[in-house]
Design an enzyme around this catalytic site. Structure first.
Site, PDB file in Angstrom:
ATOM      1  N   TYR A  67       0.841  -1.194   0.000  1.00  0.00           N
ATOM      2  CA  TYR A  67       0.000   0.000   0.000  1.00  0.00           C
ATOM      3  C   TYR A  67       0.879   1.248   0.000  1.00  0.00           C
ATOM      4  O   TYR A  67       1.939   1.270   0.626  1.00  0.00           O
ATOM      5  CB  TYR A  67      -0.885   0.027   1.248  1.00  0.00           C
ATOM      6  N   HIS A 183      -9.554  -8.755  -9.917  1.00  0.00           N
ATOM      7  CA  HIS A 183      -9.036  -8.177  -8.678  1.00  0.00           C
ATOM      8  C   HIS A 183     -10.184  -7.644  -7.811  1.00  0.00           C
ATOM      9  O   HIS A 183     -11.214  -7.211  -8.336  1.00  0.00           O
ATOM     10  CB  HIS A 183      -8.080  -7.024  -9.035  1.00  0.00           C
TER      11      HIS A 183
END
Length: 216
Positions: A67, A183
């Site tokens: 992230y 995804h």
């Protein structure tokens, strides 16, 4: 004034010994020389996913890179630190599918307990440069982690591959031990991630192998 010589970060000191014979340590040195000083997660967490002993990997869930938020990046794909109150969108969707699939309700985004049960939460790129977002996709991590993916696949682990990037690794797994879908990102989750039932499908495969299910 004497110039300061930048010394490459030493990541090898954080690499768990049980993986050191599986990965390419010379490649790791090359990667270290390209990382610079700014990257996520912090060095001690770069190999956090690899705290799981290779022979205990039942399932591999493959992400792309950490992230971009320092409060979120903690070394496990899709996972965030337990004190994070607003979860990333992809993780929210993973939890939605988990509840739909198995009735399991999770609110804490720390997935460390999955690791304890044999789930390898691996990103293809183990670091992220906040100032040059795509830079670390090109430093060699993909080759480094490919050796990990290949090893656990040969050992019979189940591959859970979400999105086109992850699906390129499907050939490293036995045909009956790979689960693919789009995804869980908000951009694609409604195009086939929701109702793909990856968690129950993993447990069905494990049960057929005579291996205990994952308590997601």
């Amino acid at each position: 004034m004497v110039g300061i010589l930048l010394v490459p970060v030493n990541l090898q000191q954080h690499l768990p010994e049980h993986w050191s014979k599986i990965v390419d340590l010379n490649l790791l040195k090359t990667i270290e020389e390209q990382l610079g000083e700014e990257f996520l997660p912090e060095p001690k967490n770069v190999f956090r996913a690899l705290n799981l002993v290779p022979e205990k990997v039942k399932v591999l869930i493959l992400g792309q890179d950490p992230y971009p938020n320092p409060e979120h990046a903690m070394g496990l794909a899709f996972s965030v630190n337990k004190n994070v109150s607003v979860l990333p969108a992809s993780l929210k969707n993973i939890f939605k599918e988990l509840e739909s699939d198995l009735g399991v309700v999770r609110t804490n985004g720390d997935l460390s307990d999955w690791v304890d049960k044999g789930v390898l939460l691996l990103n293809s790129s183990l670091t992220f440069n906040p100032t040059q977002p795509r830079q670390h996709l090109k430093v060699g991590w993909n080759l480094f982690t490919k050796s990990i993916i290949e090893y656990v696949g040969k050992n019979g682990a189940i591959g859970v591959l979400w999105g086109n990037h992850a699906i390129t690794m499907k050939d490293f797994f036995l045909p009956d031990r790979v689960i693919t879908s789009v995804h869980p990102s908000p951009l694609s989750a409604y195009k086939g991630f929701f109702d793909s039932k990856p968690f129950s499908r993993v447990n069905q495969i494990l049960t057929k192998q005579g291996i205990s299910e994952i308590k997601w």
